[in-house]
Design an enzyme around this catalytic site. Sequence first.
Site, PDB file in Angstrom:
ATOM      1  CE1 TYR B  38      43.710  47.075  47.156  1.00  0.00           C
ATOM      2  CE2 TYR B  38      42.630  48.413  48.958  1.00  0.00           C
ATOM      3  CZ  TYR B  38      42.621  47.786  47.705  1.00  0.00           C
ATOM      4  OH  TYR B  38      41.229  47.471  47.582  1.00  0.00           O
ATOM      5  NE  ARG B  57      42.492  41.260  52.900  1.00  0.00           N
ATOM      6  CZ  ARG B  57      41.350  41.863  53.059  1.00  0.00           C
ATOM      7  NH1 ARG B  57      40.163  41.241  52.530  1.00  0.00           N
ATOM      8  NH2 ARG B  57      41.303  43.212  53.138  1.00  0.00           N
ATOM      9  NE  ARG B 103      57.049  50.429  31.959  1.00  0.00           N
ATOM     10  CZ  ARG B 103      56.634  49.525  30.815  1.00  0.00           C
ATOM     11  NH1 ARG B 103      57.854  48.944  30.166  1.00  0.00           N
ATOM     12  NH2 ARG B 103      55.341  49.221  30.749  1.00  0.00           N
ATOM     13  CG  HIS B 105      56.395  43.541  31.326  1.00  0.00           C
ATOM     14  ND1 HIS B 105      56.762  44.528  30.393  1.00  0.00           N
ATOM     15  CD2 HIS B 105      54.887  43.685  31.121  1.00  0.00           C
ATOM     16  CE1 HIS B 105      55.862  45.290  30.004  1.00  0.00           C
ATOM     17  NE2 HIS B 105      54.717  44.755  30.375  1.00  0.00           N
ATOM     18  CE  LYS B 151      41.930  45.192  50.699  1.00  0.00           C
ATOM     19  NZ  LYS B 151      40.480  45.320  49.858  1.00  0.00           N
ATOM     20  CD  GLU B 184      35.100  40.337  45.136  1.00  0.00           C
ATOM     21  OE1 GLU B 184      34.918  40.121  46.427  1.00  0.00           O
ATOM     22  OE2 GLU B 184      35.671  40.107  44.200  1.00  0.00           O
ATOM     23  CG  LEU B 208      39.205  40.753  48.931  1.00  0.00           C
ATOM     24  CD1 LEU B 208      40.763  40.991  48.411  1.00  0.00           C
ATOM     25  CD2 LEU B 208      38.987  41.956  49.323  1.00  0.00           C
TER      26      LEU B 208
END
Lengths: 291, 291
Positions: B38, B57, B103, B105, B151, B184, B208
């Site tokens: 995101y 990014r 589903r 992994h 991120k 951070e 980040l």
Amino acid sequence: MPQNSDAILANWNGVEMPLADVRVSVLDRSFLFGDAIYEVLRVYSGIPFRLQDHLDRLTRNLEKLKIPADVGRLAERMDATLQNSGLDEASIYLHVSRGEAPRTHRLPVPAPRPNELIYVQPFRDPYPTQRIHGGRAILIRDIRWKRCDIKSVNLLANVLGAEEAHAAGRDEAIFVEEDGSLVEGTHTSLFAVRDGSILTSPLGPQLLPGITRKLILEMAARTQIPLVEERLHRDQLGEIDELFLTGTSTEVLPIVEVDDISIGDGKPGAITQRLQAVYREIVSAECRPKS
Amino acid sequence: MPQNSDAILANWNGVEMPLADVRVSVLDRSFLFGDAIYEVLRVYSGIPFRLQDHLDRLTRNLEKLKIPADVGRLAERMDATLQNSGLDEASIYLHVSRGEAPRTHRLPVPAPRPNELIYVQPFRDPYPTQRIHGGRAILIRDIRWKRCDIKSVNLLANVLGAEEAHAAGRDEAIFVEEDGSLVEGTHTSLFAVRDGSILTSPLGPQLLPGITRKLILEMAARTQIPLVEERLHRDQLGEIDELFLTGTSTEVLPIVEVDDISIGDGKPGAITQRLQAVYREIVSAECRPKS
């Protein structure tokens, strides 16, 4: 191949529908933050195996994350949906998200209603031949967060590890800490056998308290095989006699090779096979077909 | 208060609709594994600030996770939806999930179509008074995974940290590594000022690469304030002159207290305030209202 999700029966917040039809708001916190808890159960002969252990773990995890879901109600739904699926050999996926709220990191106030998903699908054995002949694993660095005792859906490190194993043509990846100690697999618990004793990592924040792991401890006591909760170091892999992984779908999986190290004589070991047999006996005793 | 999601304009896979109406399959991997990337952008005077940095990014993160999304197309959609929202002071949330698959992994084959969410909402300043008078933070242990340079929405550690800060009546929580170094915040980058120089942690897998962090480096060069990329240790908190956090919504936030330690003279410092002023100048220069 995975089943068509049209044919899989789900229960979404108490309403049964095909899994393919279940839709959730993108403001759900499982979608936005991985803010959710899950369980996977194995059904043998129509009966969920070690149901209470899964419900107890679910309860503990919901408490850890302060998600206010009613586990008794979830258990009732799970039972009803399993019955309505008509399946005897199945796996049940259970997922409780914190629910929907405008996006902020901190917990929404008032607490939203949790979003509760259950689905039941025919069991598909992930390791049918490997369980007989032994599987092969790789070692990878443990980059997961430090609360792996919480069975949350923050699973990206597990996803990347499982993909790395798959890309290497292996069955599983085993996480190694910076000090060289082996923790567990991406979706399995890890055990070694050395000089007739079983070794496994002690519980702690870096380890999922596996339901099958607990069963192995119980089986070791029952069969009088000594079991020691201590960490295995990667340097010990050449010295141990047997290695195996466990999990709800994995059951007891012998591992005969890790990276380029052959384990023991390169075949499933005697104690691993003994535990596989005892596992079947316990399943047979606890999951008797209803007549 | 967060805005009503009925009134927020979203773009879901290319189709505009109210955010409250956007629904995704529960088989989406963002829901099941946190398998998504995101970005959050700030819009000033109708113009997304440092847009290219965010897109760069995003591109790098999608490549790291091998999610095949078209960033150029996302940028076009973002632009159109921002225009259609009619908002000038706004924030844009952009979320790209790997998409829907049964589903497992490991990564689904063939790769599903990514699910792409954009929404634009009126900007709500999280720290209006704190930006003037200074905010207060707590220190918490860094329990996040070891790829915080990505991120992703595996954000449960950040959620728990932000909640801990909020419960303590503080504005942010700062992650501390086991060796005592400060990394951070849960959604901010961290800077200190000591003897006229700015200090911040060097980039690495635990950090980040913040867009505002990069801007601070640029502003330091422009204003000839020395900037050193080195880690701050918790024991140094009593010796430093200033501390501030940065982020897309946070901008430049002075921190005047950490746990029970008063920073400098307990007021926003001169260099922090200078950077706040330069930040406004850059925003004014780069985001001129269209006439």
